[in-house]
Design a protein around this motif. Sequence first.
Motif, PDB file in Angstrom:
ATOM      1  N   SER A   9       2.010  15.680   7.153  1.00 21.68           N
ATOM      2  CA  SER A   9       1.271  15.648   8.409  1.00 21.68           C
ATOM      3  C   SER A   9       1.300  14.224   8.939  1.00 21.68           C
ATOM      4  CB  SER A   9      -0.185  16.102   8.195  1.00 21.68           C
ATOM      5  OG  SER A   9      -0.909  15.119   7.451  1.00 21.68           O
ATOM      6  N   LYS A  10       0.676  14.002  10.060  1.00 20.24           N
ATOM      7  CA  LYS A  10       0.647  12.637  10.617  1.00 20.24           C
ATOM      8  C   LYS A  10      -0.166  11.699   9.735  1.00 20.24           C
ATOM      9  CE  LYS A  10      -3.240  13.633  13.749  1.00 20.24           C
ATOM     10  NZ  LYS A  10      -4.198  12.703  13.120  1.00 20.24           N
ATOM     11  N   ASP A  11      -0.999  12.272   8.856  1.00 17.32           N
ATOM     12  CA  ASP A  11      -1.868  11.437   8.015  1.00 17.32           C
ATOM     13  C   ASP A  11      -1.440  11.374   6.549  1.00 17.32           C
ATOM     14  OD1 ASP A  11      -3.819  10.701  10.024  1.00 17.32           O
ATOM     15  OD2 ASP A  11      -4.490  12.784   9.976  1.00 17.32           O
ATOM     16  N   PHE A  12      -0.708  12.394   6.063  1.00 19.33           N
ATOM     17  CA  PHE A  12      -0.382  12.445   4.643  1.00 19.33           C
ATOM     18  C   PHE A  12       1.046  12.920   4.400  1.00 19.33           C
ATOM     19  CE2 PHE A  12      -4.987  13.330   4.812  1.00 19.33           C
ATOM     20  CZ  PHE A  12      -5.453  12.297   3.998  1.00 19.33           C
ATOM     21  N   LYS A  13       1.637  12.362   3.332  1.00 17.46           N
ATOM     22  CA  LYS A  13       2.892  12.873   2.811  1.00 17.46           C
ATOM     23  C   LYS A  13       2.584  13.747   1.598  1.00 17.46           C
ATOM     24  CE  LYS A  13       5.777   8.993   4.324  1.00 17.46           C
ATOM     25  NZ  LYS A  13       6.485   9.817   5.330  1.00 17.46           N
ATOM     26  N   ILE A  14       3.601  14.443   1.081  1.00 20.85           N
ATOM     27  CA  ILE A  14       3.425  15.318  -0.074  1.00 20.85           C
ATOM     28  C   ILE A  14       3.214  14.481  -1.331  1.00 20.85           C
ATOM     29  CG2 ILE A  14       4.508  17.103  -1.499  1.00 20.85           C
ATOM     30  CD1 ILE A  14       6.074  17.955   0.983  1.00 20.85           C
ATOM     31  N   GLY A  15       2.233  14.864  -2.141  1.00 19.68           N
ATOM     32  CA  GLY A  15       1.905  14.127  -3.357  1.00 19.68           C
ATOM     33  C   GLY A  15       2.633  14.664  -4.570  1.00 19.68           C
ATOM     34  N   TYR A  16       1.888  14.932  -5.668  1.00 16.54           N
ATOM     35  CA  TYR A  16       2.494  15.399  -6.912  1.00 16.54           C
ATOM     36  C   TYR A  16       3.246  16.711  -6.708  1.00 16.54           C
ATOM     37  CZ  TYR A  16      -0.819  12.152  -9.130  1.00 16.54           C
ATOM     38  OH  TYR A  16      -1.525  11.046  -9.497  1.00 16.54           O
ATOM     39  N   ASN A  17       4.477  16.776  -7.153  1.00 23.14           N
ATOM     40  CA  ASN A  17       5.241  18.021  -7.056  1.00 23.14           C
ATOM     41  C   ASN A  17       4.586  19.151  -7.840  1.00 23.14           C
ATOM     42  OD1 ASN A  17       7.255  16.968  -5.395  1.00 23.14           O
ATOM     43  ND2 ASN A  17       8.497  16.274  -7.130  1.00 23.14           N
ATOM     44  N   ARG A  18       3.969  18.802  -8.972  1.00 24.57           N
ATOM     45  CA  ARG A  18       3.348  19.812  -9.820  1.00 24.57           C
ATOM     46  C   ARG A  18       2.172  20.485  -9.122  1.00 24.57           C
ATOM     47  NH1 ARG A  18       0.553  18.718 -15.776  1.00 24.57           N
ATOM     48  NH2 ARG A  18      -0.099  20.869 -16.160  1.00 24.57           N
ATOM     49  N   TYR A  19       1.526  19.763  -8.225  1.00 26.91           N
ATOM     50  CA  TYR A  19       0.345  20.282  -7.549  1.00 26.91           C
ATOM     51  C   TYR A  19       0.543  20.386  -6.043  1.00 26.91           C
ATOM     52  CZ  TYR A  19      -1.848  19.100 -12.003  1.00 26.91           C
ATOM     53  OH  TYR A  19      -2.162  19.024 -13.331  1.00 26.91           O
ATOM     54  N   ASN A  20       1.722  20.800  -5.643  1.00 25.19           N
ATOM     55  CA  ASN A  20       1.980  20.883  -4.203  1.00 25.19           C
ATOM     56  C   ASN A  20       1.775  22.291  -3.654  1.00 25.19           C
ATOM     57  OD1 ASN A  20       4.199  22.287  -5.093  1.00 25.19           O
ATOM     58  ND2 ASN A  20       5.689  21.156  -3.850  1.00 25.19           N
ATOM     59  N   LYS A  21       1.223  23.206  -4.476  1.00 27.06           N
ATOM     60  CA  LYS A  21       0.991  24.567  -3.982  1.00 27.06           C
ATOM     61  C   LYS A  21      -0.291  25.144  -4.563  1.00 27.06           C
ATOM     62  CE  LYS A  21       4.001  26.851  -7.421  1.00 27.06           C
ATOM     63  NZ  LYS A  21       4.502  25.630  -8.064  1.00 27.06           N
ATOM     64  N   GLU A  60       0.853  -1.186   0.000  1.00 22.49           N
ATOM     65  CA  GLU A  60       0.000   0.000   0.000  1.00 22.49           C
ATOM     66  C   GLU A  60       0.890   1.237   0.000  1.00 22.49           C
ATOM     67  OE1 GLU A  60      -2.770   0.093   3.152  1.00 22.49           O
ATOM     68  OE2 GLU A  60      -3.801  -1.757   2.576  1.00 22.49           O
ATOM     69  N   ASN A  61       0.606   2.152  -0.929  1.00 21.67           N
ATOM     70  CA  ASN A  61       1.353   3.403  -0.942  1.00 21.67           C
ATOM     71  C   ASN A  61       1.016   4.229   0.287  1.00 21.67           C
ATOM     72  OD1 ASN A  61       2.656   3.041  -3.423  1.00 21.67           O
ATOM     73  ND2 ASN A  61       0.847   3.724  -4.550  1.00 21.67           N
ATOM     74  N   ASP A  62       1.972   5.036   0.726  1.00 23.34           N
ATOM     75  CA  ASP A  62       1.682   5.974   1.802  1.00 23.34           C
ATOM     76  C   ASP A  62       0.627   6.961   1.317  1.00 23.34           C
ATOM     77  OD1 ASP A  62       3.575   4.901   3.545  1.00 23.34           O
ATOM     78  OD2 ASP A  62       5.190   6.097   2.663  1.00 23.34           O
ATOM     79  N   PRO A  63      -0.381   7.279   2.129  1.00 24.40           N
ATOM     80  CA  PRO A  63      -1.372   8.285   1.723  1.00 24.40           C
ATOM     81  C   PRO A  63      -0.679   9.613   1.434  1.00 24.40           C
ATOM     82  CG  PRO A  63      -2.093   7.113   3.702  1.00 24.40           C
ATOM     83  CD  PRO A  63      -0.663   6.731   3.476  1.00 24.40           C
ATOM     84  N   ARG A  64      -1.031  10.229   0.329  1.00 27.88           N
ATOM     85  CA  ARG A  64      -0.401  11.485  -0.062  1.00 27.88           C
ATOM     86  C   ARG A  64      -1.456  12.533  -0.398  1.00 27.88           C
ATOM     87  NH1 ARG A  64       5.121  11.123  -0.977  1.00 27.88           N
ATOM     88  NH2 ARG A  64       5.924   9.002  -0.773  1.00 27.88           N
ATOM     89  N   MET A  65      -1.029  13.781  -0.356  1.00 25.76           N
ATOM     90  CA  MET A  65      -1.951  14.898  -0.548  1.00 25.76           C
ATOM     91  C   MET A  65      -1.430  15.826  -1.644  1.00 25.76           C
ATOM     92  SD  MET A  65      -4.647  16.657   0.428  1.00 25.76           S
ATOM     93  CE  MET A  65      -5.072  15.690   1.878  1.00 25.76           C
ATOM     94  N   PHE A  66      -2.363  16.396  -2.446  1.00 30.38           N
ATOM     95  CA  PHE A  66      -1.995  17.437  -3.397  1.00 30.38           C
ATOM     96  C   PHE A  66      -3.139  18.438  -3.494  1.00 30.38           C
ATOM     97  CE2 PHE A  66      -4.041  14.131  -5.880  1.00 30.38           C
ATOM     98  CZ  PHE A  66      -4.789  14.796  -6.834  1.00 30.38           C
ATOM     99  N   PHE A  67      -2.814  19.653  -3.958  1.00 34.07           N
ATOM    100  CA  PHE A  67      -3.787  20.740  -4.037  1.00 34.07           C
ATOM    101  C   PHE A  67      -4.147  21.032  -5.484  1.00 34.07           C
ATOM    102  CE2 PHE A  67      -1.779  22.731   0.012  1.00 34.07           C
ATOM    103  CZ  PHE A  67      -2.427  21.793   0.801  1.00 34.07           C
ATOM    104  N   GLN A  68      -5.374  21.504  -5.705  1.00 40.63           N
ATOM    105  CA  GLN A  68      -5.805  21.940  -7.025  1.00 40.63           C
ATOM    106  C   GLN A  68      -6.750  23.127  -6.885  1.00 40.63           C
ATOM    107  OE1 GLN A  68      -7.534  18.510  -9.030  1.00 40.63           O
ATOM    108  NE2 GLN A  68      -5.608  18.086 -10.085  1.00 40.63           N
ATOM    109  N   ILE A  69      -6.543  24.142  -7.730  1.00 45.26           N
ATOM    110  CA  ILE A  69      -7.480  25.259  -7.816  1.00 45.26           C
ATOM    111  C   ILE A  69      -8.346  25.023  -9.054  1.00 45.26           C
ATOM    112  CG2 ILE A  69      -7.744  27.752  -8.051  1.00 45.26           C
ATOM    113  CD1 ILE A  69      -4.986  28.089  -6.840  1.00 45.26           C
ATOM    114  N   PRO A  70      -9.640  24.801  -8.880  1.00 44.71           N
ATOM    115  CA  PRO A  70     -10.491  24.525 -10.041  1.00 44.71           C
ATOM    116  C   PRO A  70     -10.465  25.664 -11.043  1.00 44.71           C
ATOM    117  CG  PRO A  70     -11.632  23.993  -7.990  1.00 44.71           C
ATOM    118  CD  PRO A  70     -10.386  24.741  -7.615  1.00 44.71           C
ATOM    119  N   GLY A  71     -10.441  25.309 -12.336  1.00 43.35           N
ATOM    120  CA  GLY A  71     -10.462  26.300 -13.389  1.00 43.35           C
ATOM    121  C   GLY A  71     -11.870  26.531 -13.899  1.00 43.35           C
ATOM    122  N   SER A  72     -11.960  26.962 -15.145  1.00 39.01           N
ATOM    123  CA  SER A  72     -13.257  27.195 -15.767  1.00 39.01           C
ATOM    124  C   SER A  72     -13.120  26.987 -17.266  1.00 39.01           C
ATOM    125  CB  SER A  72     -13.750  28.621 -15.473  1.00 39.01           C
ATOM    126  OG  SER A  72     -12.851  29.575 -15.989  1.00 39.01           O
TER     127      SER A  72
END
Length: 247
Positions: free
Chosen positions: A140-152, A30-42
């Motif tokens: 965080s205690k629950d997630f590691k950093i996900g995609y580098n492209r979407y880390n901000k 199982e991969n470590d749970p990871r997190m990434f951010f996205q700003i929805p477009g239009s």
Amino acid sequence: MKAIVKACSLVLSLGFLLSACSEKDIPGYENDPRMFFQIPGSGNIAVRDSLMYSFPAHPKVIEADTLWFNACIMGNATPYDREIGIKINTEKTTAVEGVNFKIASKVLPANAFKVRIPIVIYKTGLKDKSVRLQLEVQDSKDFKIGYNRYNKAIFIWGDKYLKPDIWDISNYKNAFGTFSETKYAFILNACGITDLPDQADIVMLGYYNAAVRKAISEYNASHAIPLKDEFGMDIIIGPWSGVGGVG
């Protein structure tokens, strides 16, 4: 016949060996749970790199408004809430937490794969200026950093009409010419919108181009002094056919 019996015996033996291996005997992955951010477009843009907000374009907003972005996971959902690690990049941020903004929630709800994160932004103290906020994924205690492209996720807002960051390299310039705050305010007011459409939507931009040219003509016909920008230059927008593309 003996060959057939031996072959059958071999198949049965392999079957017994395989059945003897239970799931617990086979190590799972199982991969470590990871997190990434996205700003929805239009429009044709599903995801944007940053979000700009001009308070004057929202005249009904008196003190504060809320901007949103998505926090998404790589991995499985869980039956319990999890903490989202959010870091403010202080070197690339001018906004002050608690003064210009607050992050209203940092929790991924149980059984969810993503959540909308609200950022409350404040108007006070931003007359004729803007601030910038760059948020980044943090372990965080629950997630590691996900995609580098979407880390901000980057947000810029102010109590002034802000120039869209792609104006000079997009169809915005093709449709409306050189940017000025006065021109931008007039465009939004004439078209009854708070933000421009996707720059790739040439049909809508063509419609707005015609609407703004008509509004400028009507303004100039009813005023002794033609419509001017903050630099004292006449605001002139030529007809646009939609030809030209990005750049």
